[in-house]
Each structure stands twice: as structure tokens, then as C-alpha cells.
Motif scaffolding. Structure first.
Motif, PDB file in Angstrom:
ATOM      1  N   TYR A  38       0.875  -1.254  -0.014  1.00  0.00           N
ATOM      2  CA  TYR A  38       0.163  -0.106   0.117  1.00  0.00           C
ATOM      3  C   TYR A  38       0.839   1.099  -0.047  1.00  0.00           C
ATOM      4  N   ARG A  39       1.943   1.120   0.967  1.00  0.00           N
ATOM      5  CA  ARG A  39       2.889   2.478   0.739  1.00  0.00           C
ATOM      6  C   ARG A  39       3.808   2.602  -0.610  1.00  0.00           C
ATOM      7  N   GLY A  40       3.921   1.412  -1.401  1.00  0.00           N
ATOM      8  CA  GLY A  40       4.175   1.682  -2.823  1.00  0.00           C
ATOM      9  C   GLY A  40       3.394   2.178  -3.568  1.00  0.00           C
ATOM     10  N   VAL A 103      -8.207  -0.093  -5.140  1.00  0.00           N
ATOM     11  CA  VAL A 103      -6.874  -0.652  -4.671  1.00  0.00           C
ATOM     12  C   VAL A 103      -6.649  -1.753  -3.988  1.00  0.00           C
ATOM     13  N   ARG A 104      -7.771  -1.797  -2.852  1.00  0.00           N
ATOM     14  CA  ARG A 104      -7.695  -2.904  -2.094  1.00  0.00           C
ATOM     15  C   ARG A 104      -7.734  -4.186  -2.929  1.00  0.00           C
ATOM     16  N   ALA A 105      -8.918  -4.322  -3.671  1.00  0.00           N
ATOM     17  CA  ALA A 105      -8.987  -5.549  -4.521  1.00  0.00           C
ATOM     18  C   ALA A 105      -7.642  -6.076  -5.306  1.00  0.00           C
ATOM     19  N   ARG A 126      -3.189  -5.928   7.717  1.00  0.00           N
ATOM     20  CA  ARG A 126      -4.555  -5.149   8.314  1.00  0.00           C
ATOM     21  C   ARG A 126      -5.534  -6.369   8.480  1.00  0.00           C
ATOM     22  N   ASP A 127      -5.938  -6.989   7.131  1.00  0.00           N
ATOM     23  CA  ASP A 127      -6.951  -7.927   6.565  1.00  0.00           C
ATOM     24  C   ASP A 127      -6.581  -9.020   6.255  1.00  0.00           C
ATOM     25  N   ILE A 128      -5.453  -9.504   6.818  1.00  0.00           N
ATOM     26  CA  ILE A 128      -5.221 -10.792   6.230  1.00  0.00           C
ATOM     27  C   ILE A 128      -5.973 -11.943   6.463  1.00  0.00           C
ATOM     28  N   ARG A 171      -3.934   8.836  14.963  1.00  0.00           N
ATOM     29  CA  ARG A 171      -4.657   8.955  13.515  1.00  0.00           C
ATOM     30  C   ARG A 171      -4.890   7.755  12.526  1.00  0.00           C
ATOM     31  N   ARG A 172      -3.789   7.143  12.630  1.00  0.00           N
ATOM     32  CA  ARG A 172      -3.913   6.130  11.494  1.00  0.00           C
ATOM     33  C   ARG A 172      -4.590   4.762  11.981  1.00  0.00           C
ATOM     34  N   ASP A 173      -4.653   4.646  13.298  1.00  0.00           N
ATOM     35  CA  ASP A 173      -5.506   3.515  14.026  1.00  0.00           C
ATOM     36  C   ASP A 173      -6.881   3.701  13.639  1.00  0.00           C
TER      37      ASP A 173
HETATM   38  O1   DC Z   1       1.617  -1.481   8.366  1.00  0.00           O
HETATM   39  P1   DC Z   1       1.986  -0.109   7.770  1.00  0.00           P
HETATM   40  O2   DC Z   1       2.033   0.956   8.527  1.00  0.00           O
HETATM   41  O3   DC Z   1       3.235  -0.327   6.888  1.00  0.00           O
HETATM   42  O4   DC Z   1       0.769   0.089   6.658  1.00  0.00           O
HETATM   43  C1   DC Z   1       0.779   1.052   5.917  1.00  0.00           C
HETATM   44  C2   DC Z   1      -0.829   1.535   5.810  1.00  0.00           C
HETATM   45  O5   DC Z   1      -1.429   0.485   4.781  1.00  0.00           O
HETATM   46  C3   DC Z   1      -1.655   1.776   6.943  1.00  0.00           C
HETATM   47  O6   DC Z   1      -2.260   2.839   6.958  1.00  0.00           O
HETATM   48  C4   DC Z   1      -2.645   0.401   7.015  1.00  0.00           C
HETATM   49  C5   DC Z   1      -2.626   0.033   5.440  1.00  0.00           C
HETATM   50  N1   DC Z   1      -2.715  -1.317   5.296  1.00  0.00           N
HETATM   51  C6   DC Z   1      -3.935  -1.799   4.867  1.00  0.00           C
HETATM   52  O7   DC Z   1      -4.812  -1.106   4.765  1.00  0.00           O
HETATM   53  N2   DC Z   1      -4.094  -3.304   4.836  1.00  0.00           N
HETATM   54  C7   DC Z   1      -3.111  -3.910   4.656  1.00  0.00           C
HETATM   55  N3   DC Z   1      -3.159  -5.168   4.666  1.00  0.00           N
HETATM   56  C8   DC Z   1      -1.652  -3.557   5.322  1.00  0.00           C
HETATM   57  C9   DC Z   1      -1.811  -2.307   5.369  1.00  0.00           C
END
Ligand code: DC
Length: 212
Positions: A38-40, A103-105, A126-128, A171-173
């Protein structure tokens, strides 16, 4: 043969990456950091001057962009972005990019293909356990106290201010847990492991024991 998948989810600073790497090494499996994917994408979005909130443009780029995440190295369209994807611009933009359902798909498709190519792996994100590999052999939800998580993230960045890091984690949580598309949740059947008082090796021991 069914690929052997260990799914490790949890919030920022829970120890996901270091613990996942240690578990992968012990099991002789490869490790995939899906956050780096996702960062990429966020890195590519910023590089091309695309607005992270432009849903269609970001989705189209995500489908086209060559992305290789190997261990901790991230190559985006032939450019080594390993350092840049941890920078503040990408860290801010990635929440918006990761909330984009298209993007997620695309990332989920790539993550499943990655596992099939390798016959398994330790996959963290996060969603594995909830979405990508709901039938994983073991699903772990790693967590740690907010103080420990902020300290860990601050110690990874030279000169970082713990207060600012804690605010960024909050914020990110919040963004990760409240978004509509695949929010961060404890997957059904996931085992919660609190790493607050544990070293990386101790956390890996706990997980290895669960595998029997
Ligand atoms: O783990 P990280 O902080 O490098 O993740 C970066 C961002 O990507 C974070 O905002 C959560 C999101 N992310 C996600 O939505 N689903 C994932 N499987 C992994 C990360």
C-alpha cells in the motif's frame, strides 16, 4: 497441496513486521509485508502528482504499477522506494490510498498470487486473516499498549518526537479501523497476542508453539 499461510494482523507498532519476519525464518517460509505494498502505491501516486483522494486515478495506477516487495525492500516501477515509503509524505497519503476499495481489490489479488507462487508464506497486514486468507492455518492479531507502540515507532526514526509519533499512530489507527473497506478488525478465529512485555523472540516463541 494447500499453501501454508500464517496471517498476522494488527495496528502500527504492534511488532508485526519484526515478529512476522522471525516467524517466517523459523518456519522456512517467505514473508510478505502488505503494508509496504500500500505504501508503494502511495509512493507512486505522489511521484506522479496524482491527488491521493482521486479514487479513479489512484485505482487505475494501482492496477498498472509494477510493484515488488521482497523482505524489507520495495521496488516501485523499477525504482528502489524502500526508504521513501517510510517517509512522512507517504505515511500520510497511505491511509487514503488504502481506503480505496479498488486499490484493495488489486492488492488482495496480488497477495494471493504471491502466496500461490511460493506455496505459502507469513503474510502481515490489517485484513489478512479477515479478507485475504480467511482459511489461513493460523491467524494472529498482534497488539501492544499505545505507549509501547509509540515508543517502538519513535525509536525507529532518528530525532522523532514520541508525542508526535503517538498522535500519528492514533490518526492511522482511527483511519484503519473506521474505514468502510476492510477495516482493521480481529478476524474470526484469530488469536490475540499482546507483545507489550515480550521481546521479538518471545513473541515468535508464542506463535511457534501454537503451530505445534
Ligand atoms: O503496516 P504499515 O504501517 O506499513 O501499513 C501502511 C498502511 O497501509 C496503513 O495505513 C494500513 C494500510 N494497510 C492496509 O490497509 N491493509 C493491509 N493489509 C496492510 C496495510
Amino acid at each position: 497441496m494447500v499453501p501454508r499461510v500464517i496471517a498476522i494482523d494488527g495496528p502500527a507498532g504492534s511488532g508485526k513486521s519484526t515478529v512476522s519476519r522471525a516467524v517466517a525464518e523459523r518456519l522456512g517460509l517467505e514473508y510478505l509485508d502488505t503494508g509496504a505494498m500500500y505504501r508503494g502505491v502511495a509512493f507512486a501516486v505522489l511521484e506522479r502528482g496524482i491527488d491521493p483522494g482521486d479514487t479513479n486515478a489512484v485505482a487505475e495506477l494501482a492496477r498498472l504499477i509494477p510493484l515488488e516487495v521482497t523482505g524489507s525492500v520495495c521496488v516501485v516501477d523499477g525504482v528502489d522506494a524502500t526508504v521513501a515509503i517510510r517517509g512522512p509524505q507517504v505515511t500520510v497519503a497511505v491511509s487514503t490510498v488504502a481506503a480505496n476499495p479498488e486499490v484493495r481489490a488489486e492488492m488482495v489479488t496480488r497477495q494471493r498470487a504471491w502466496v500461490i507462487e511460493r506455496g505459502g508464506g507469513v503474510v502481515e497486514g490489517r485484513d489478512i486473516g479477515s479478507v485475504v486468507f480467511p482459511d489461513a492455518e493460523l491467524k494472529i492479531y498482534l497488539t501492544a499498549s499505545p505507549e509501547v507502540r509509540a515508543d517502538r515507532r519513535a525509536s525507529e526514526t532518528q530525532g522523532a518526537d514520541t508525542g508526535a509519533v503517538a498522535a500519528d499512530i492514533r490518526r492511522r489507527d482511527d483511519a484503519d479501523s473506521t474505514r468502510e473497506a476492510s477495516p482493521l478488525v480481529e478476524a474470526a478465529g484469530a488469536v490475540v497476542v499482546d507483545t507489550s512485555g515480550l521481546t521479538v523472540d518471545q513473541a515468535a516463541d508464542v506463535i511457534e508453539e501454537m503451530l505445534g
